[in-house]
Design a protein around this motif. Structure first.
Motif: not given
Length: 602
Positions: A27-52
């Motif tokens: 429905k957006g009729e957009v040229d671009y969609i942007v999606i931000d994933f990287m809050t500080e907490v999210a990065v720490s969870k990414m690192k913990a997941r990569d360690m596991a």
């Protein structure tokens, strides 16, 4: 480059993919969609997941049913996706995207931006950095360190013809500024345009927040069919914000102003890799219902340095929550949490595991987080106890899971554990420091080829002397005929974290309210109101900034989040509830004005 055409950019949301991505594609009729994933907490969870699970340190939620269902239509419509879902492993994310596309018979062009991982540059320990928030030396035992790259690499990746750009750590607004540089041909010293782009990006990067998400006037907003925001962006760095027709949400001066103030610290020196932004005189103009024009950002050269977000391994954390019900529920919850921690301490000693590194017991539902402002007449009949214990060893943190069940059988009557089982996870500690941008070239990988992109450096770095001072906002004088009203009747508010600092933005609902807010809401008053969250209440560190263009103030409080969102033991680790704890702050206004304010949000 001068052009009258607009670029239409829609915001997705990493934690609301079920609605944001389908809505924008269909429905957006957009040229671009942007999606931000990287809050500080999210990065720490990414690192913990990569360690596991090695190789999984990226935004895995992107590779899900929402994108799978919308992938073909997105490509057919020519919508380009720009996301930092690459996290700590952007190439692994790109490979997962490619595999999903191939399973659907699709072959999108995917470009990757990386080079943000600076850990190899400093791993030898020869570099010494001071934390930009605490001033303390950054530890040498870092397990990740990523520089916030800017928008130029994103623009370069789009220039390869990519349908999808996956980045590692970039500043959030770069996901939007990159497309604008690419589409409009902005140059490196067009600082006002770049600042306008950052403002647009700052508004779009947080999903539905500028379109009514977590808005002060929440009763006005339909959350069930929430609209995500869309910006029609022009080459001069201005934009018109709107929402998807026929959906919920709200685009208004209040919803946009709240998001502009979100986490900006000093509004005259909002530092990005490509520009230092001055948002103090930004203007909002209502063009029609749910349609607001945004302009007025000013830009100055960047500092020539990149912020680096780094993590250290800090052991393990156990968390358990349960519910007590009935008379004296809060008192029972408090006693339960204390008893659980006491049992854990005894077991740690008996098993020679050493004491915990940190522990806390909180009662949620009885107003404890309000400190001295807790309502005196609360008669809570349901309360949540939340127990947190950090330990250097996993075995130590896991003792909490062994003890937690006792709350059901041998502690308070009416106790339930229906809030979930105890959780044990890795604990991270964050550091943030500045690094010369010249040391951090970005890389762009597309069609099997990788090129290095040197950082764009200013000819003369930013200095505060470049800023034009604003005339101070008016302040009401003493008058006899006044009454107290809650701040929420005069202002919209928004709060959020930056490391161990919290920002609280306060925007006057009407310019006539500014003098009264300004007179009552002083740095000293805010420090007193939030004394219970300060690391050192005897030495409060509160700064008050003015934004004349928005009739607004931003309060920056240091050492207020128990070490920051990644490390904090509090349930409100990001300080997002603090603005609405300030809602009850009493402000003196003339009696006649108070009478005219009837109907404003309580």
């Amino acid at each position: 480059m001068t052009t009258n055409r607009s670029i239409r950019i829609g915001a997705g949301c990493s934690i609301d993919m079920t609605l944001s991505l389908p809505q924008m594609v269909r429905k957006g009729e957009v040229d671009y969609i942007v999606i931000d994933f990287m809050t500080e907490v999210a990065v720490s969870k990414m690192k913990a997941r990569d360690m596991a699970e090695p190789g999984r340190g990226f935004g895995i939620d992107l590779i899900g049913p929402e994108l799978e269902r919308e992938f073909k239509q997105m490509l057919d419509k020519g919508i380009r996706l720009v996301t930092n879902a690459g996290g700590l492993q952007p190439h692994a994310c790109a490979e997962a995207l490619k595999a999903m596309a191939e399973s659907l018979g699709l072959s999108p062009k995917i470009a990757v931006v990386d080079g943000d991982n600076v850990l190899p540059l400093i791993a030898d320990g020869k570099d010494s950095f001071d934390d930009m928030f605490t001033g303390k030396p950054v530890p040498h035992d870092l397990i990740s360190a990523n520089a916030y790259l800017g928008a130029w690499p994103v623009a370069q990746a789009l220039a390869t013809g990519a349908d999808i750009v996956v980045t590692g750590r970039v500043v959030d607004s770069a996901l939007i500024v990159g497309p604008l540089i690419h589409e409009f041909g902005w140059k490196m010293e067009e600082y006002d345009r770049l600042a306008g782009g950052v403002l647009i990006g700052h508004l779009l990067e947080c999903g539905a927040q500028p379109s009514g998400g977590i808005f002060s006037d929440w009763r006005e907003v339909d959350w069930a069919d929430m609209s995500f925001p869309i910006a029609d962006c022009l080459a001069d760095g201005t934009a018109v914000f709107s929402k998807v027709a026929g959906t919920g949400g709200q685009i208004s001066t209040g919803s946009l102003a709240e998001q502009i103030l979100y986490e900006i610290s000093d509004p005259q020196a909002y530092a990005m890799p490509e520009v230092t932004c001055d948002f103090s005189n930004v203007q909002l103009e209502v063009l029609a219902e749910d349609q607001v024009r945004v302009w007025g950002a000013r830009g100055h050269p960047p500092s020539g340095k990149y912020k680096v977000f780094a993590l250290s391994d800090d052991g393990w954390q156990g968390v358990f929550s349960g519910v007590t019900t009935g008379r004296s529920a809060a008192e029972m919850a408090q006693k339960t949490g204390e008893a659980i921690l006491s049992r854990c301490q005894t077991l740690l000693r008996d098993r020679n595991l050493g004491n915990w590194t940190a522990a806390a017991s909180e009662v949620i539902g009885a107003g404890a987080s309000y400190g001295a402002q807790r309502p005196k007449d609360m008669d809570t009949r349901e309360a949540v106890f939340r127990v947190v214990m950090d330990h250097a060893d996993r075995a130590g943190a896991e003792l909490l899971t062994r003890v937690a069940g006792a709350s059901l059988s041998s502690m308070a009557p009416g106790t339930s554990n229906r809030l979930g089982a105890p959780v044990v996870s890795r604990k991270m500690r964050m550091s943030a420091f500045l690094m010369d941008a010249a040391r951090v070239p970005a890389r762009i990988t597309a069609a099997g080829e990788t090129v290095s992109l040197p950082p764009v450096l200013p000819s003369a770095p930013f200095r505060r002397e470049m800023l034009a001072p604003n005339a101070p906002l008016p302040k009401a004088g003493d008058t006899a005929d006044t009454v107290e009203v809650p701040l929420s009747a005069l202002a919209w508010m928004r709060s959020g974290d930056k490391g161990d600092k919290v920002n609280i933005g306060v925007i006057a609902r009407d310019p006539d309210f500014v003098p009264h807010i300004n007179a009552g809401l002083t740095e000293e008053a805010v420090a007193t109101w939030f004394a219970h969250i300060l690391a050192d209440p005897s030495n409060p560190k509160v700064r008050k900034y003015e934004l004349p263009g928005l009739h607004a103030f931003n309060f920056l409080i240091d050492e207020a989040l128990d070490g920051g969102a990644v490390a904090s033991l509090r349930f409100d680790a990001m300080g997002r509830g603090l603005a609405h704890q300030l809602a009850d702050f009493p402000v003196l206004v003339p009696t006649a004005l108070a009478a005219a304010m009837q109907g404003n949000a309580p």
